[in-house]
Design a protein around this motif. Structure first.
Motif, PDB file in Angstrom:
ATOM      1  N   LEU A  68       0.832  -1.204   0.000  1.00  0.00           N
ATOM      2  CA  LEU A  68       0.000   0.000   0.000  1.00  0.00           C
ATOM      3  C   LEU A  68       0.869   1.258   0.000  1.00  0.00           C
ATOM      4  CD1 LEU A  68      -2.845  -0.981   2.493  1.00  0.00           C
ATOM      5  CD2 LEU A  68      -3.111  -0.500   0.065  1.00  0.00           C
ATOM      6  N   LEU A  69       1.932   1.250   0.789  1.00  0.00           N
ATOM      7  CA  LEU A  69       2.839   2.402   0.832  1.00  0.00           C
ATOM      8  C   LEU A  69       3.541   2.585  -0.508  1.00  0.00           C
ATOM      9  CD1 LEU A  69       4.412   2.014   4.398  1.00  0.00           C
ATOM     10  CD2 LEU A  69       2.789   3.753   3.637  1.00  0.00           C
ATOM     11  N   SER A  70       3.927   1.475  -1.140  1.00  0.00           N
ATOM     12  CA  SER A  70       4.568   1.554  -2.456  1.00  0.00           C
ATOM     13  C   SER A  70       3.632   2.180  -3.476  1.00  0.00           C
ATOM     14  CB  SER A  70       4.988   0.161  -2.932  1.00  0.00           C
ATOM     15  OG  SER A  70       6.029  -0.354  -2.143  1.00  0.00           O
ATOM     16  N   LEU A  71       2.387   1.724  -3.491  1.00  0.00           N
ATOM     17  CA  LEU A  71       1.393   2.286  -4.409  1.00  0.00           C
ATOM     18  C   LEU A  71       1.200   3.773  -4.183  1.00  0.00           C
ATOM     19  CD1 LEU A  71      -1.529  -0.297  -4.730  1.00  0.00           C
ATOM     20  CD2 LEU A  71      -0.184   0.691  -6.567  1.00  0.00           C
ATOM     21  N   ALA A  72       1.077   4.152  -2.912  1.00  0.00           N
ATOM     22  CA  ALA A  72       0.851   5.561  -2.576  1.00  0.00           C
ATOM     23  C   ALA A  72       2.020   6.429  -3.044  1.00  0.00           C
ATOM     24  CB  ALA A  72       0.648   5.715  -1.067  1.00  0.00           C
ATOM     25  N   ARG A  73       3.252   5.948  -2.832  1.00  0.00           N
ATOM     26  CA  ARG A  73       4.433   6.721  -3.242  1.00  0.00           C
ATOM     27  C   ARG A  73       4.490   6.871  -4.760  1.00  0.00           C
ATOM     28  NH1 ARG A  73       7.118   3.929   1.072  1.00  0.00           N
ATOM     29  NH2 ARG A  73       7.713   2.264  -0.372  1.00  0.00           N
ATOM     30  N   ILE A  74       4.221   5.782  -5.472  1.00  0.00           N
ATOM     31  CA  ILE A  74       4.289   5.829  -6.939  1.00  0.00           C
ATOM     32  C   ILE A  74       3.221   6.761  -7.498  1.00  0.00           C
ATOM     33  CG2 ILE A  74       4.077   4.480  -9.051  1.00  0.00           C
ATOM     34  CD1 ILE A  74       5.083   2.062  -7.357  1.00  0.00           C
ATOM     35  N   GLU A  75       1.992   6.662  -6.967  1.00  0.00           N
ATOM     36  CA  GLU A  75       0.900   7.522  -7.440  1.00  0.00           C
ATOM     37  C   GLU A  75       1.198   8.986  -7.157  1.00  0.00           C
ATOM     38  OE1 GLU A  75      -2.513   5.884  -5.463  1.00  0.00           O
ATOM     39  OE2 GLU A  75      -3.198   4.933  -7.306  1.00  0.00           O
ATOM     40  N   GLN A  76       1.697   9.268  -5.964  1.00  0.00           N
ATOM     41  CA  GLN A  76       1.922  10.653  -5.559  1.00  0.00           C
ATOM     42  C   GLN A  76       3.061  11.308  -6.334  1.00  0.00           C
ATOM     43  OE1 GLN A  76       2.591  11.071  -1.356  1.00  0.00           O
ATOM     44  NE2 GLN A  76       2.726  13.298  -1.437  1.00  0.00           N
ATOM     45  N   HIS A  77       4.071  10.512  -6.693  1.00  0.00           N
ATOM     46  CA  HIS A  77       5.265  11.096  -7.311  1.00  0.00           C
ATOM     47  C   HIS A  77       5.459  10.660  -8.762  1.00  0.00           C
ATOM     48  CE1 HIS A  77       6.464  12.597  -3.389  1.00  0.00           C
ATOM     49  NE2 HIS A  77       6.317  11.395  -2.882  1.00  0.00           N
ATOM     50  N   ALA A  78       4.382  10.198  -9.410  1.00  0.00           N
ATOM     51  CA  ALA A  78       4.495   9.696 -10.786  1.00  0.00           C
ATOM     52  C   ALA A  78       5.107  10.733 -11.723  1.00  0.00           C
ATOM     53  CB  ALA A  78       3.134   9.249 -11.303  1.00  0.00           C
ATOM     54  N   LEU A 128       0.311  -6.792  -8.966  1.00  0.00           N
ATOM     55  CA  LEU A 128       0.122  -6.407 -10.365  1.00  0.00           C
ATOM     56  C   LEU A 128      -0.286  -4.954 -10.507  1.00  0.00           C
ATOM     57  CD1 LEU A 128      -1.610  -9.566 -11.910  1.00  0.00           C
ATOM     58  CD2 LEU A 128       0.780  -8.848 -12.098  1.00  0.00           C
ATOM     59  N   SER A 129      -1.009  -4.438  -9.512  1.00  0.00           N
ATOM     60  CA  SER A 129      -1.363  -3.019  -9.533  1.00  0.00           C
ATOM     61  C   SER A 129      -0.106  -2.157  -9.430  1.00  0.00           C
ATOM     62  CB  SER A 129      -2.330  -2.703  -8.385  1.00  0.00           C
ATOM     63  OG  SER A 129      -2.754  -1.360  -8.451  1.00  0.00           O
ATOM     64  N   ILE A 130       0.850  -2.588  -8.614  1.00  0.00           N
ATOM     65  CA  ILE A 130       2.127  -1.871  -8.508  1.00  0.00           C
ATOM     66  C   ILE A 130       2.852  -1.890  -9.853  1.00  0.00           C
ATOM     67  CG2 ILE A 130       4.439  -1.975  -7.486  1.00  0.00           C
ATOM     68  CD1 ILE A 130       3.095  -2.863  -4.869  1.00  0.00           C
ATOM     69  N   VAL A 131       2.843  -3.043 -10.525  1.00  0.00           N
ATOM     70  CA  VAL A 131       3.474  -3.155 -11.843  1.00  0.00           C
ATOM     71  C   VAL A 131       2.859  -2.148 -12.811  1.00  0.00           C
ATOM     72  CG1 VAL A 131       3.835  -4.654 -13.836  1.00  0.00           C
ATOM     73  CG2 VAL A 131       4.056  -5.592 -11.532  1.00  0.00           C
ATOM     74  N   LYS A 132       1.542  -2.066 -12.820  1.00  0.00           N
ATOM     75  CA  LYS A 132       0.839  -1.133 -13.708  1.00  0.00           C
ATOM     76  C   LYS A 132       1.241   0.315 -13.422  1.00  0.00           C
ATOM     77  CE  LYS A 132      -3.771   0.700 -14.647  1.00  0.00           C
ATOM     78  NZ  LYS A 132      -5.191   0.661 -14.272  1.00  0.00           N
ATOM     79  N   HIS A 133       1.269   0.693 -12.153  1.00  0.00           N
ATOM     80  CA  HIS A 133       1.595   2.077 -11.794  1.00  0.00           C
ATOM     81  C   HIS A 133       3.055   2.414 -12.100  1.00  0.00           C
ATOM     82  CE1 HIS A 133      -2.306   2.010  -9.809  1.00  0.00           C
ATOM     83  NE2 HIS A 133      -2.215   3.316  -9.691  1.00  0.00           N
ATOM     84  N   VAL A 134       3.952   1.443 -11.932  1.00  0.00           N
ATOM     85  CA  VAL A 134       5.356   1.672 -12.279  1.00  0.00           C
ATOM     86  C   VAL A 134       5.486   1.896 -13.786  1.00  0.00           C
ATOM     87  CG1 VAL A 134       7.636   0.594 -12.443  1.00  0.00           C
ATOM     88  CG2 VAL A 134       6.328   0.426 -10.314  1.00  0.00           C
ATOM     89  N   ALA A 135       4.798   1.066 -14.575  1.00  0.00           N
ATOM     90  CA  ALA A 135       4.848   1.225 -16.032  1.00  0.00           C
ATOM     91  C   ALA A 135       4.317   2.591 -16.447  1.00  0.00           C
ATOM     92  CB  ALA A 135       4.047   0.113 -16.706  1.00  0.00           C
ATOM     93  N   GLU A 136       3.202   3.004 -15.856  1.00  0.00           N
ATOM     94  CA  GLU A 136       2.607   4.295 -16.200  1.00  0.00           C
ATOM     95  C   GLU A 136       3.501   5.455 -15.768  1.00  0.00           C
ATOM     96  OE1 GLU A 136      -1.241   4.046 -14.421  1.00  0.00           O
ATOM     97  OE2 GLU A 136      -2.121   2.935 -16.109  1.00  0.00           O
ATOM     98  N   ALA A 137       4.191   5.298 -14.644  1.00  0.00           N
ATOM     99  CA  ALA A 137       5.122   6.343 -14.197  1.00  0.00           C
ATOM    100  C   ALA A 137       6.301   6.479 -15.158  1.00  0.00           C
ATOM    101  CB  ALA A 137       5.640   6.025 -12.791  1.00  0.00           C
ATOM    102  N   HIS A 138       6.553   5.442 -15.961  1.00  0.00           N
ATOM    103  CA  HIS A 138       7.594   5.485 -16.995  1.00  0.00           C
ATOM    104  C   HIS A 138       7.036   5.966 -18.337  1.00  0.00           C
ATOM    105  CE1 HIS A 138       9.975   3.097 -14.174  1.00  0.00           C
ATOM    106  NE2 HIS A 138      11.015   3.260 -14.961  1.00  0.00           N
ATOM    107  N   GLY A 139       5.757   6.337 -18.351  1.00  0.00           N
ATOM    108  CA  GLY A 139       5.129   6.739 -19.603  1.00  0.00           C
ATOM    109  C   GLY A 139       4.738   5.549 -20.454  1.00  0.00           C
ATOM    110  N   GLY A 140       4.695   4.355 -19.832  1.00  0.00           N
ATOM    111  CA  GLY A 140       4.379   3.145 -20.571  1.00  0.00           C
ATOM    112  C   GLY A 140       3.061   2.520 -20.137  1.00  0.00           C
ATOM    113  N   ARG A 141       2.972   1.217 -20.301  1.00  0.00           N
ATOM    114  CA  ARG A 141       1.742   0.500 -19.985  1.00  0.00           C
ATOM    115  C   ARG A 141       2.058  -0.963 -19.704  1.00  0.00           C
ATOM    116  NH1 ARG A 141      -0.185  -2.310 -24.654  1.00  0.00           N
ATOM    117  NH2 ARG A 141       1.138  -1.909 -26.470  1.00  0.00           N
TER     118      ARG A 141
END
Length: 275
Positions: free
Chosen positions: A103-113, A237-250
């Motif tokens: 949950l913390l990982s998701l929050a950090r990625i979303e907040q700082h994408a 898998l949700s973390i994977v999705k958010h990491v990809a999107e933070a890279h401008g990917g999918r």
């Protein structure tokens, strides 16, 4: 005659003004309606998220509570039984910790994408692949699974290496988790057009087509009981999705029941002319 023209002009101007006001009112009404629909959707998503978190946390908390109460109720409990209950407590505490960490990982990625995307550095992808496979090697060996990887050392992409490694590890862990002993998991990074693909392919049981569109949602599971038994938090898998999107990917997934699955992270290529 002039009075008639003036009256006609006044009527036309009034009607035109009313038409403009009507259009503005319609636009404002639709904007407000869209805004309210969006707010309602966000509120529904928030409510679902809170409900899902509560449900996921309640299971390990209940197990810990039951184990503690059992130990407290029998001070003379044999050592073997006490050890069994303390192992339950430790296992469920680890599960709680994993949920909180994800949950913390998701929050950090979303907040700082936005910041993550702005600070991407062109680096060799092979180092990420090798590090992720090294992290997962022991887990693969425990299940007698062969873990292979391939990547051209010259292949580069704009990446945040630690985040991309975390996402790749999540995919490999999932592949190992849902694969049978003696099978193979392949991790491959390759260029394709204007993308760099990181593909994780397994020989597991596969996923039914109706589940594929929702796989990357938070807490979505195709088999809730089996997933929990295998230690999943429902957030990997949700973390994977958010990491990809933070890279401008999918992300994408292909799967066939009984044949296995291939999960893919699509990144922007370092060289737009890569083929």
């Amino acid at each position: 005659m002039n009075d008639w023209l003036n009256l006609t002009t006044l009527v036309i101007a009034t009607l035109a003004g009313l038409a403009v006001v009507g259009v503005i009112a319609l636009v404002v009404h639709r904007s407000i309606r869209n805004l309210m629909l969006r707010l309602n959707k966000l509120e529904a998503m928030r409510s679902d998220f809170v409900a899902n978190v509560s449900h996921e946390v309640k299971t390990p908390v209940s197990a810990i509570k039951a184990a503690v109460e059992t130990i407290q109720a029998d001070p003379a409990m044999p050592r073997e039984d006490a050890e069994r209950f303390t192992k339950i407590i430790a296992r469920q505490a680890d599960r709680l910790s994993a949920i909180v960490d994800d949950l913390l990982s998701l929050a950090r990625i979303e907040q700082h994408a936005g910041e993550i995307y702005a600070e991407l550095q062109s680096e060799p992808v092979v180092s990420v692949i090798e590090a992720a496979c090294e992290t997962c090697q022991a887990h693969a060996q425990e299940k007698k699974i062969t873990l292979n990887h391939s990547c051209d050392p010259a292949l580069k992409a704009p990446i945040n290496a630690p985040l991309l490694e975390q996402a790749t590890v999540n995919l490999i862990v999932n592949a190992i988790k849902y694969s049978s002993e003696g099978t193979t998991v392949e991790v491959c990074a390759r260029p394709r057009g204007r993308e760099v693909l990181i593909e994780v392919t397994d020989e597991g049981r596969g996923i039914e087509p109706e589940h594929l569109p929702r796989l990357f949602e938070r807490f979505y599971r195709t088999d809730k009981a089996r997933s929990r038994a295998l230690g999943g938090t429902g957030l990997g898998l949700s973390i994977v999705k958010h990491v990809a999107e933070a890279h401008g990917g999918r992300v994408s997934v292909e799967s066939e029941v009984g044949r296995g699955s291939m999960f893919c992270i699509h990144l922007l290529a370092d060289d737009p002319t890569a083929k």
